[in-house]
Scaffold this motif. Structure first.
Motif, PDB file in Angstrom:
ATOM      1  N   ASP A  58       0.846  -1.186   0.000  1.00 55.11           N
ATOM      2  CA  ASP A  58       0.000   0.000   0.000  1.00 55.11           C
ATOM      3  C   ASP A  58       0.887   1.244   0.000  1.00 55.11           C
ATOM      4  N   GLU A  59       0.269   2.415  -0.067  1.00 55.32           N
ATOM      5  CA  GLU A  59       1.032   3.654  -0.210  1.00 55.32           C
ATOM      6  C   GLU A  59       1.983   3.874   0.958  1.00 55.32           C
ATOM      7  N   HIS A  60       1.499   3.608   2.165  1.00 58.47           N
ATOM      8  CA  HIS A  60       2.315   3.773   3.367  1.00 58.47           C
ATOM      9  C   HIS A  60       3.539   2.861   3.314  1.00 58.47           C
TER      10      HIS A  60
ATOM     11  N   ALA B 116       4.824   1.361   0.679  1.00 59.68           N
ATOM     12  CA  ALA B 116       5.674   1.684  -0.470  1.00 59.68           C
ATOM     13  C   ALA B 116       6.617   2.836  -0.137  1.00 59.68           C
ATOM     14  N   CYS B 117       6.127   3.813   0.621  1.00 56.22           N
ATOM     15  CA  CYS B 117       6.991   4.927   1.031  1.00 56.22           C
ATOM     16  C   CYS B 117       8.109   4.436   1.947  1.00 56.22           C
TER      17      CYS B 117
ATOM     18  N   LYS C 290       4.179  12.386  -0.375  1.00 53.38           N
ATOM     19  CA  LYS C 290       3.043  11.699   0.240  1.00 53.38           C
ATOM     20  C   LYS C 290       2.990  12.004   1.734  1.00 53.38           C
TER      21      LYS C 290
END
Length: 535
Positions: A139-141, A143-144, A209
């Motif tokens: 997810d975005e979290h 992936a960061c 992000k």
């Protein structure tokens, strides 16, 4: 003289085979110790806090299934450490062996005597989801956090690795190895949350992000997830041979170094895991290649800095490193030399208690003679390096500080990170050999003069270490090495200008790179008698 070392290719291989079965049992104990040292009252492994980041349903169900295993079940199954069986374990929801290739497709081992059948021994391109042929998405979290590790943290591990295993191999391995993935998230979450420049208001922003789920408890959540996996797979004796788990332990050791203010102390729990995995993997780790080899040398560098800062026994094996003492292997030679000096000063867990006592105290005349001879050997290495060291380790640019302009540290530019790291380890060894010189007078009219000479030499080395670190900021670990020297020798500085410059190095390391230095700063201010910091 140096004790005779039993040939590593015979002795270590034998000990590795015998240790694998025991390592499986110890792996569970390692997981339990890690859990005890964690801040479990903040984030429980079973009950995920609402502020903690969510993980995919697939990994959540896997972890949940693992946690239902009773301790008796975990320890009940015995696995043949050299078995060639490639049958997936149907008793567990996740088995690393379900991801491996068939025997005929196995790549050749770096050490033909060492069998390793974990999925982690495969090339990264072969690590795909066996169900749909695709790697699981983050997810975005997450992936960061993964990108932060690759871009910001992996260079700390890969400073002497031309193949950049922690930037290239580890992230891909982690996609199918939950313990390694959670170790990455643990280190990234803690480090990212400590860097001031990423905070906007009360939120962390990275890569454009916003990360609202990144809190002070996020790293603890991932840390506990990682340890839960260590516990759940401890019934597989072959897991002790898994290079991905060795890499995960190395990453967790980095996390401990950054996080020890929150834990109250550096418990070195991850070091216990590194010792367990190296006990089973030491021969291919030292003589082989790839991720396992890279992880071993990172662990060795971590141990050097820790043993130096804590003035304690050196706890990783050096016996198998004998082939790497050649001057043709430049960086490794300097690393091993510094480790040798640490063993001389503080002892080694490879020694017997009697040898360690004689080495550290010199009670017997024979022990004193041996200690003096060993000291001469170590000093001779420095002389040999000064004469035969390659030109590539010379600075490409140097300039002495201009004290009239308030400068304290010299400029010393080097070509690459290996030169920076290797020469800084050589300087740490010089500090120890200066202080632990057995020829220094303990009493008499020459004692004070000798101590003044020691103080001057230590100040020169620390100034040089700081100059190397500040002149080569492309290699952030250089600041860590310099800060270790400041912590040990900073009290020898009496000029206010120099004291402020040393504090500046410590502040830069904490503000820009999240390494905790506040306690060292406070201790030095007390030692210097600064106003408000008197003892």
């Amino acid at each position: 003289m140096r004790n005779k070392v039993i040939p590593w290719n015979v002795d270590v291989m034998g000990r590795s085979r015998n240790a694998i079965g025991a390592s499986a049992r110890v792996l569970l104990a390692f997981g339990k110790l890690f859990l005890q040292d964690s801040v479990m009252d903040l984030v429980q492994v079973r009950n995920t806090d609402a502020t903690s980041p969510s993980t995919s349903e697939r990994r959540r169900s896997v972890v949940s299934e693992h946690r239902t295993l009773a301790e008796s079940t975990i320890l009940s199954e015995t696995v043949d450490p050299v078995s060639n069986s490639h049958e997936p374990d149907s008793t567990l929801g996740y088995s690393p062996y379900a991801l491996q290739l068939s025997p005929e497709n196995q790549p050749l081992s770096a050490s033909p005597q060492f069998s390793h059948y974990s999925h982690s021994s495969q090339e990264s391109r072969d690590l795909v989801n066996p169900i749909n042929g695709e790697l699981p998405n983050l997810d975005e979290h997450e992936a960061c956090l993964m990108r932060y590790f690759v871009v910001e943290l992996a260079p700390w591990f890969d400073i002497c690795d031309g193949e950049r295993h922690f930037a290239c191999t580890v992230p891909l391995r982690a996609r199918t190895c939950p313990p390694l993935l959670n170790a990455i998230f643990t280190a990234s979450a803690r480090h990212l949350s400590r860097i001031k420049k990423y905070w906007r208001g009360n939120q962390v922003h990275y890569g454009g992000k916003a990360l609202p789920k990144l809190t002070s408890e996020t790293a603890i959540h991932y840390h506990n997830e990682c340890i839960a996996h260590f516990v759940s797979i401890s019934d597989h004796s072959r897991e002790a041979q898994d290079e991905s788990l060795l890499a995960a332990a190395v990453i967790l050791r980095f996390y401990e170094e950054v996080d020890f203010p929150a834990m109250g102390q550096d418990t070195e729990s991850a070091l216990r895991g590194i010792q367990i995995f190296l006990e089973a993997q030491i021969a291919p780790a030292v003589s082989g290649y790839g991720l396992r080899h890279a992880a071993y040398w990172i662990a060795l560098r971590q141990e050097i800095t820790t043993a130096f800062s804590k003035q304690r026994t050196f706890r990783l094996p050096l016996g198998p490193c004998e082939p790497y003492r050649s001057f043709s292997l430049l960086m490794t030679t300097l690393v091993i030399h510094c480790a040798d000096v640490l063993q001389y000063c503080y002892g080694s867990e490879e020694d017997s208690p009697r040898d360690r006592q004689q080495s550290s105290m010199g009670i017997l005349q024979t022990g004193t003679d041996m200690r003096l001879a060993r000291y001469e050997e170590l000093v001779a290495f420095e002389t040999l390096w000064a004469e035969l060291g390659p030109p590539s380790f010379k600075p490409i640019y140097s300039r002495e500080p201009d004290r009239s302009c308030g400068e304290v540290f010299p400029e010393l530019w080097y070509l690459n990170n290996c030169h920076v790291a290797g020469l800084q380890f050589l300087e740490l060894a010089r500090i120890l050999l200066t202080v632990y010189n057995p020829k220094l007078p303990r009493l008499g009219p020459g004692q004070r003069t000798a101590m003044r000479s020691v103080d001057q030499e230590l100040r020169s080395i620390v100034v040089r270490l700081c100059g190397i670190a500040l002149s080569n900021e492309h290699s952030p670990p250089g600041l860590v090495t310099a800060s270790a020297a400041i912590g040990m020798c900073g009290d020898r500085f009496t000029e206010k200008l120099e004291q402020e410059a040393l504090l500046g190095v410590l502040v830069q390391l904490e503000d820009k790179h999240a390494y905790p230095t506040s306690s060292v700063q406070a201790s030095l201010k007390v030692a210097w008698g600064w106003e408000g910091y008197e003892e």
